[in-house]
Design a protein around this motif. Structure first.
Motif, PDB file in Angstrom:
ATOM      1  N   GLY A 181     -20.303  -8.128 -14.414  1.00 52.39           N
ATOM      2  CA  GLY A 181     -19.520  -7.859 -13.205  1.00 52.39           C
ATOM      3  C   GLY A 181     -19.969  -8.689 -12.016  1.00 52.39           C
ATOM      4  O   GLY A 181     -20.566  -9.757 -12.150  1.00 52.39           O
ATOM      5  N   SER A 182     -19.669  -8.163 -10.829  1.00 53.60           N
ATOM      6  CA  SER A 182     -19.923  -8.910  -9.596  1.00 53.60           C
ATOM      7  C   SER A 182     -21.409  -9.137  -9.358  1.00 53.60           C
ATOM      8  O   SER A 182     -21.785 -10.097  -8.687  1.00 53.60           O
ATOM      9  CB  SER A 182     -19.313  -8.162  -8.414  1.00 53.60           C
ATOM     10  N   LEU A 183     -22.259  -8.267  -9.912  1.00 55.99           N
ATOM     11  CA  LEU A 183     -23.700  -8.493  -9.747  1.00 55.99           C
ATOM     12  C   LEU A 183     -24.113  -9.792 -10.436  1.00 55.99           C
ATOM     13  O   LEU A 183     -24.834 -10.608  -9.883  1.00 55.99           O
ATOM     14  CB  LEU A 183     -24.492  -7.311 -10.321  1.00 55.99           C
ATOM     15  N   GLY A 191     -19.111  -3.532  -5.992  1.00 53.62           N
ATOM     16  CA  GLY A 191     -18.395  -2.261  -5.954  1.00 53.62           C
ATOM     17  C   GLY A 191     -19.001  -1.263  -6.918  1.00 53.62           C
ATOM     18  O   GLY A 191     -19.244  -0.115  -6.572  1.00 53.62           O
ATOM     19  N   ASP A 192     -19.251  -1.701  -8.144  1.00 53.30           N
ATOM     20  CA  ASP A 192     -19.976  -0.842  -9.083  1.00 53.30           C
ATOM     21  C   ASP A 192     -20.800  -1.726 -10.012  1.00 53.30           C
ATOM     22  O   ASP A 192     -20.634  -2.937 -10.049  1.00 53.30           O
ATOM     23  CB  ASP A 192     -19.028   0.091  -9.849  1.00 53.30           C
ATOM     24  N   LEU A 193     -21.707  -1.084 -10.747  1.00 48.13           N
ATOM     25  CA  LEU A 193     -22.584  -1.814 -11.654  1.00 48.13           C
ATOM     26  C   LEU A 193     -21.997  -1.792 -13.051  1.00 48.13           C
ATOM     27  O   LEU A 193     -21.543  -0.741 -13.515  1.00 48.13           O
ATOM     28  CB  LEU A 193     -23.951  -1.127 -11.736  1.00 48.13           C
ATOM     29  N   ASP A 194     -22.007  -2.940 -13.713  1.00 47.44           N
ATOM     30  CA  ASP A 194     -21.566  -3.024 -15.105  1.00 47.44           C
ATOM     31  C   ASP A 194     -22.755  -3.503 -15.924  1.00 47.44           C
ATOM     32  O   ASP A 194     -23.215  -4.623 -15.723  1.00 47.44           O
ATOM     33  CB  ASP A 194     -20.409  -4.024 -15.217  1.00 47.44           C
ATOM     34  N   LEU A 195     -23.261  -2.649 -16.787  1.00 50.05           N
ATOM     35  CA  LEU A 195     -24.439  -3.020 -17.573  1.00 50.05           C
ATOM     36  C   LEU A 195     -24.076  -3.098 -19.048  1.00 50.05           C
ATOM     37  O   LEU A 195     -23.506  -2.155 -19.611  1.00 50.05           O
ATOM     38  CB  LEU A 195     -25.552  -1.981 -17.391  1.00 50.05           C
TER      39      LEU A 195
END
Ligand code: DGT
Ligand code: CA
Ligand code: CA
Ligand code: ZN
Length: 584
Positions: A181-183, A191-195
Motif C-alpha cells: 500500500g501507500s506505506l 490511510g491504512d496499513l496493508d501488511l
C-alpha cells in the motif's frame, strides 16, 4: 484532478455561490474520475474533452488549466479568500458550508485545531445556534473524525507496522512480513496499513491457525473482519490494518497488487490485457491457455511480472501512474537517489537555540552516521521562543563551530551556519556582516504565515535576493496534518531560486516533508538545486534523512539533482557564490 474540481465545488459552496454552479463542478469531478484515457492526452484536443458528458466549454478550459498548471484561476481566487483546511470542517456532522463560512468570518477559524480550541474556550457561544449541547456534540464529532477518518504520518505508520511485524514473527511458520500500500510507496501520509505475510503457515491447507493467531493480537482495538486469509482490525489510535496471508507462490503478484497505487494497477492491467494476459492478486496468467499448457506466466516475484510485461521493475515510490510504466517499457527509469548517496546534512540545531545537543555531540553523531559534512544552523533572534541568536551571539557561535570543526581534524567538516528568519518585509533577521561569516545561510519563514499570496510571494522573492542567502529552508512552512502551507506563487519563487542559484530545501523531518513530492518534481523541472536536510533538533533526528530520501525518490530525483550528495568541495561550489566584497 477530480479532487481539485471537488475542492473547488466545496469552496464555491462556502462562498455561497449559485448551487447550479457548484453542481457543475461536482459533475465535472465525477466525469473526470471515470475517464480511462489519460487527461493529458485529451487536453490537446478540445473536441475530445467536450465530448465527455458533464463537461462544457468553460469546464474544458478549467481542465486544460489544471492539466497544464496544477490549478485554475477560480480555485486560486477562492484560495486567497479561504483555506483548503476549511474543507475538512465540512466532514464534521451537522457542519454545512454556511457554518464554515460563518466560523471563518466571525472567529477566523480555518481548521480543526482552531475550531476545537474555540469550542473548548467558549468562543462559539457568541454565535447563533451554538448552545452548550451543540458545542459538546461538535467536540465529540472532532474527536471521532480524528479517530476514524484521519490519515497517519508515514513515520508513525511505519513504527506501527514494525511493532505488528514483530508480533507476527512470533508465530512459527510466519517468515516474512512486507508492508504494501501507500506505506511501501512512501507517501507522506497513509490511510491504512496493508501488511502481506508469507511463510509455510500461509500455504492454503494450514492457513487457518495463522489467521486465528493474527485475530488475537493484543494491540487490536476492534476486529473488523476475519476471512479465509485476511484479517482486518483497527488500533486504538484509529489506524486500520489489513493483514493478508499468502502462499509464497503468489507473493509477487499479491505484493504488486496491494502496493498499488490503484491507478498504476489499472494501467498495468490494461497493458497486460493488450499482451493477452490477465493480471490479478494471484498471478499474471495467459488469457486463453492452449490445452495442456499451464496458464500462469509469473506470480512469485514482482520482477518476473514486470519482466513478462516487457518492463523494468518499477520502484514502489514511482507507482502513481505518472509516466513510470512508459519509462519502464522504454527502459528509461531514473537511477533513483538512495540514502547511501547522501554526504552531508546542512540544517540542524543545538543547545544554543532549541536543539537538545551541543555542536560537538551533533558532529560526533553525524560522523557515526557516515556523513562527511554538516552545517550547524541555529535560529536567529526573531524566533524569540527558541532563544534565537542576535548578531553578537551568532558571531560567537561561528567561532564555537569553527573550534569544533578544528577538533574533528577532518574526519567530518562542520560548517558554520544559521537558519535566519525571513522577516515580514522579506529582509533577513541578521546583519550582512554576520551572514558573511557563515558557510551555510538557510533562510526560513517562521512567522506571519497568513499573509495574502502576493505579499508572501514578494516577501520570499525579496529574501532570496539577499546575496548571503544560500538555501531556502522548508519553503512552504506546512506541518503535515497540522498546519497548512502558506500560500504564495511557488512557480515564480522556484524559478527565481533557479536563476539566482539559491538551493531549495526538502525538509526530511516527516512532520514537515516540505517541499512535497510534487513540488520537488516541479523544482527539478524548473532547474532548482535541491538540498535535503533533517533540520535535526537532536542526534536521533539525524536518522530522519531516510524519510526525505523517500520523497525525493517519489519525485524521480537522481543523485545529481541533490547538492548534498556532493563531496565537501563540490558541495560548497554548488552553493550560490558568495558576494565578492565580504567584510573580513
Ligand atoms: P491509503 O491506504 O489511502 O494510504 O492508500 P493505499 O494505496 O494503501 O490504498 P488501499 O489501502 O485502499 O489499497 C491498497 C492497495 O490495494 C492499492 O494501492 C491498490 C490495491 N487496490 C485496492 N483497491 C483496488 C481496486 O479497486 N483496484 C485495483 N486495481 N487495485 C486496488
Ligand atoms: Ca493502505
Ligand atoms: Ca487497505
Ligand atoms: Zn525552521
Amino acid at each position: 484532478m477530480a479532487r481539485l474540481l471537488d475542492e473547488t465545488a466545496a469552496l464555491l459552496e462556502i462562498d455561497a455561490a449559485d448551487p447550479f454552479r457548484v453542481r457543475s463542478y461536482r459533475r465535472a469531478a465525477e466525469a473526470v474520475e471515470q475517464q480511462t484515457t489519460p487527461l493529458a492526452s485529451l487536453v490537446d484536443d478540445p473536441k475530445q474533452l467536450l465530448a465527455i458528458a458533464g463537461i462544457g466549454k468553460g469546464m474544458a478550459a478549467n481542465i486544460v488549466d489544471l492539466e497544464r498548471t496544477g490549478s485554475m484561476p477560480l480555485r486560486d481566487e477562492l484560495l486567497t479568500k479561504y483555506r483548503p483546511s476549511m474543507l475538512d470542517l465540512l466532514r464534521l456532522p451537522s457542519m454545512g458550508p454556511k457554518t464554515v463560512a460563518l466560523l471563518f468570518s466571525a472567529l477566523q477559524i480555518e481548521n480543526m485545531d482552531q475550531l476545537e480550541t474555540a469550542a473548548k474556550e467558549g468562543h462559539l457561544a457568541k454565535l447563533p445556534r451554538f448552545g452548550q449541547k451543540q458545542v459538546d456534540k461538535l467536540l465529540k464529532g472532532i474527536e471521532d473524525h480524528r479517530r476514524n477518518s484521519g490519515r497517519f504520518r508515514i513515520d508513525n505508520a511505519g513504527e506501527t507496522a514494525d511493532k505488528i511485524a514483530a508480533m507476527l514473527r512470533e508465530f512459527p511458520g510466519i517468515e516474512t512480513i512486507t508492508p504494501a500500500g501507500s506505506l511501501r510507496r512512501g507517501r507522506e501520509t497513509v490511510g491504512d496499513l496493508d501488511l502481506l505475510v508469507t511463510g509455510p503457515a500461509c500455504e492454503a491447507d494450514v492457513v487457518s491457525a495463522a489467521v486465528e493467531y493474527v485475530a488475537t493480537l493484543p494491540l487490536i482495538d476492534v476486529l473488523l473482519a476475519k476471512g479465509q486469509n485476511k484479517v482486518s482490525f483497527t488500533l486504538r489510535n484509529g489506524l486500520q490494518v489489513d493483514v493478508r496471508l499468502l502462499p509464497r507462490a503468489s507473493y509477487g503478484a499479491a505484493l504488486q497488487y496491494f502496493t498499488g497505487s490503484k491507478m498504476h494497477n489499472v494501467s498495468l492491467r490494461q497493458k497486460a490485457l493488450k499482451r493477452g494476459y490477465t493480471l490479478s492478486e494471484y498471478a499474471l496468467a495467459r488469457l486463453n491457455p492452449e490445452e495442456g499448457e499451464s496458464s500462469i506466466v509469473a506470480a512469485a516475484t514482482e520482477e518476473e511480472i514486470y519482466a513478462a510485461l516487457g518492463m523494468q521493475w518499477i520502484a514502489p515510490e514511482l507507482r502513481e501512474n505518472c509516466g513510470e510504466l512508459e519509462a519502464a517499457e522504454a527502459a528509461t527509469l531514473p537511477s533513483l537517489i538512495t540514502l547511501d548517496d547522501i554526504r552531508g546534512d546542512v540544517h540542524m540545531h543545538t543547545v544554543a537555540t532549541d536543539g537538545a545537543f551541543t555542536i560537538r555531540e551533533m558532529a560526533d553523531a553525524a560522523l557515526a552516521r557516515g556523513l562527511k559534512y554538516i552545517a550547524i544552523t541555529d535560529h536567529s533572534k526573531n524566533l524569540a521562543m527558541t532563544n534565537g541568536l542576535d548578531d553578537y551571539r551568532a558571531q560567537a557561535h561561528v567561532r564555537a563551530i569553527q573550534a569544533v570543526d578544528a577538533e574533528m581534524e577532518g574526519r567530518i567538516r562542520v560548517f558554520a551556519g544559521i537558519e535566519v528568519d525571513i522577516l515580514q518585509d522579506g529582509s533577513l533577521d541578521l546583519e550582512d556582516e554576520t551572514l558573511a561569516m557563515m558557510d551555510v545561510v538557510v533562510g526560513s519563514v517562521h512567522s506571519a504565515f497568513q499573509m495574502p499570496s502576493d505579499e508572501m510571494t514578494a516577501r520570499l522573492l525579496r529574501a532570496i535576493e539577499n546575496p548571503y542567502l544560500r538555501i531556502l529552508g522548508h519553503p512552504t512552512g506546512r506541518k503535515l496534518l497540522r498546519r497548512d502551507p502558506y500560500v504564495f506563487d511557488m512557480d515564480g519563487v522556484l524559478r527565481r531560486c533557479a536563476e539566482l542559484g539559491v538551493a531549495v530545501e526538502h525538509n526530511a523531518a516527516p512532520a514537515r516533508a516540505d517541499l512535497s513530492d510534487l513540488n520537488l518534481r516541479k523544482a527539478k523541472a524548473l532547474g532548482c538545486r535541491i538540498s535535503v536536510n533533517t533540520d535535526a533538533h537532536s542526534i536521533d533526528d539525524l536518522a530522519k534523512m531516510r524519510f526525505g530520501i523517500t520523497q525525493l525518490r517519489r519525485a524521480w530525483l537522481e543523485p545529481k539533482d541533490v547538492i548534498n550528495t556532493l563531496d565537501v568541495d563540490a558541495f560548497l561550489s554548488a552553493l550560490r557564490p558568495r558576494p565578492a566584497h565580504v567584510g573580513a
